[in-house]
Motif scaffolding. Structure first.
Motif, PDB file in Angstrom:
ATOM      1  N   UNK A 228      -0.736 -10.908  -8.991  1.00  0.00           N
ATOM      2  CA  UNK A 228      -1.858 -10.565  -8.117  1.00  0.00           C
ATOM      3  C   UNK A 228      -1.584  -9.372  -7.187  1.00  0.00           C
ATOM      4  N   UNK A 229      -1.155  -8.252  -7.805  1.00  0.00           N
ATOM      5  CA  UNK A 229      -0.935  -7.003  -7.066  1.00  0.00           C
ATOM      6  C   UNK A 229       0.059  -7.160  -5.920  1.00  0.00           C
ATOM      7  N   UNK A 230       0.914  -8.169  -6.020  1.00  0.00           N
ATOM      8  CA  UNK A 230       1.922  -8.369  -4.981  1.00  0.00           C
ATOM      9  C   UNK A 230       1.403  -9.076  -3.750  1.00  0.00           C
ATOM     10  N   UNK A 231       0.172  -9.607  -3.795  1.00  0.00           N
ATOM     11  CA  UNK A 231      -0.408 -10.359  -2.680  1.00  0.00           C
ATOM     12  C   UNK A 231      -0.308  -9.581  -1.356  1.00  0.00           C
ATOM     13  N   UNK A 232      -0.929  -8.399  -1.272  1.00  0.00           N
ATOM     14  CA  UNK A 232      -0.882  -7.641  -0.012  1.00  0.00           C
ATOM     15  C   UNK A 232      -1.697  -8.319   1.077  1.00  0.00           C
ATOM     16  N   UNK A 233      -1.205  -8.251   2.295  1.00  0.00           N
ATOM     17  CA  UNK A 233      -1.942  -8.784   3.447  1.00  0.00           C
ATOM     18  C   UNK A 233      -2.798  -7.651   3.999  1.00  0.00           C
ATOM     19  N   UNK A 234      -4.058  -7.600   3.575  1.00  0.00           N
ATOM     20  CA  UNK A 234      -4.932  -6.508   3.979  1.00  0.00           C
ATOM     21  C   UNK A 234      -5.371  -6.633   5.422  1.00  0.00           C
ATOM     22  N   UNK A 235      -5.162  -7.789   6.031  1.00  0.00           N
ATOM     23  CA  UNK A 235      -5.467  -7.922   7.462  1.00  0.00           C
ATOM     24  C   UNK A 235      -4.522  -7.071   8.302  1.00  0.00           C
TER      25      UNK A 235
END
Length: 347
Positions: A228-235
């Motif tokens: 999953x795209x490395x699970x970036x924290x977009x917050x």
């Protein structure tokens, strides 16, 4: 003409002709150029008009690439409530059988699939393995979950014969805190267990922890895949620059170095926006870095906890990001997956 030449030939010299004849010849000579010029002008105008009408300028429309016919969905699940859930299952989803999966994949134009063990079943892979047998290893692969301290090599070998090609370590779904030393220990145990079979070690881990993986992964000597795209924290993303997201720089270096594969999947689990506009810089940079060698597409069907979601706009968006690069589309949807899951393509 000299005068003696004229006399010898019998011709009359010009200055012996009478005045009237001279005037007529001069007038004729003056008219001829004018008539020829008029004729040329008419021809030029007529030709120019005909050419402009016959060869209009038209824009060139290049065909858009489509999903290749032998495409792979590198991450999806089968869920059947006839199989018992793990005691610590975080949720109870609806049933999505292997027949539902086949209908879904046919609807989006994908034939081959990778079944991934859902966290709700823990280490009991029965539901997934039954689905794998129903599909057949000619069109499916599977990623299991197991305890590396208690699972024998003979068990792994039996799974391998069925079409299993990887093991998954899921940290995100359980929501548990894992110490860096524990992560390294687990990864090395899994790598040692699956290396003889040339399997993949697959992890679902928050992007902030990928910086801890960076020095470890290149030493494992196995194919390594990040969900999953490395699970970036977009917050935590204050700009459109993905390198400002904690852990992304480490992911980029691992990807560029050829140490990891990355799944282009589950945008709805990552984005804060309905159109996933905030995820686009991350996805595009991942494609730029490894799209033709190390990035695989996946639907994450049946989108557990997001049931009913339509994944087709995400597929269309990924194809659009590829521009008119048919090679890139083919690698994202087929070629990279075949490399990752040890698929021999029969032409």
């Amino acid at each position: 003409m000299r005068q003696d030449d004229a006399q010898t030939s019998g011709a009359q010299p010009f200055f012996h002709q009478d005045t009237k004849a001279v005037a007529l010849r001069l007038l004729s000579a003056l008219r001829r150029p004018s008539q020829r010029q008029t004729s040329v002008k008419k021809y030029t105008v007529t030709t120019t008009t005909t050419t402009t009408t016959a060869t209009p300028q038209k824009p060139v429309n290049l065909p858009s690439p489509q999903i290749p016919k032998d495409a792979w969905d590198s991450h999806m699940h089968v869920i059947d409530n006839r199989y018992p859930l793990a005691p610590d299952a975080a949720y109870r989803p609806n049933t999505f059988t292997v027949h539902d999966a086949q209908r879904f994949e046919a609807g989006v134009g994908i034939r081959n699939i990778v079944l991934v063990q859902p966290s709700i079943y823990g280490h009991d892979n029965s539901c997934m393995l039954d689905a794998l047998q129903a599909l057949g290893s000619h069109r499916a692969r599977a990623v299991v979950a197991f305890d590396p301290e208690t699972t024998s090599h003979e068990q792994l070998l039996a799974w391998h014969e069925m079409g299993v090609r990887g093991v998954r370590l899921n940290i995100c779904s359980y929501g548990k805190q894992v110490e860096p030393g524990d992560i390294e220990r687990l990864l090395r145990q899994y790598a040692d267990a699956v290396r003889p079979l040339n399997w993949v070690v697959q992890v679902y881990i928050p992007m902030a922890l990928i910086s801890q993986l960076e020095p470890i992964v290149p030493t494992l000597n196995v194919r390594f895949c990040i969900d999953h795209l490395g699970q970036p924290d977009l917050d935590d993303a204050t700009t459109c620059d993905p390198y400002q997201i904690p852990g992304f720089a480490s992911l980029a270096r691992l990807l560029q170095g050829g140490h990891v594969f990355v799944k282009l999947s589950a945008p709805y689990r990552l984005s804060r926006l309905d159109d996933q506009r905030d995820l686009e810089p991350v996805a595009k940079e991942v494609i730029r870095l490894g799209g033709k060698s190390r990035v695989v597409f996946a639907t994450d069907w049946p989108h557990t906890r997001y049931e009913g979601l339509d994944i087709r706009p995400w597929i269309e968006k990924v194809i659009k990001w590829c521009g008119n690069d048919g090679v890139l589309v083919d690698r994202l949807f087929r070629g990279n997956a075949e490399d990752l899951w040890s698929v021999t393509r029969h032409v």
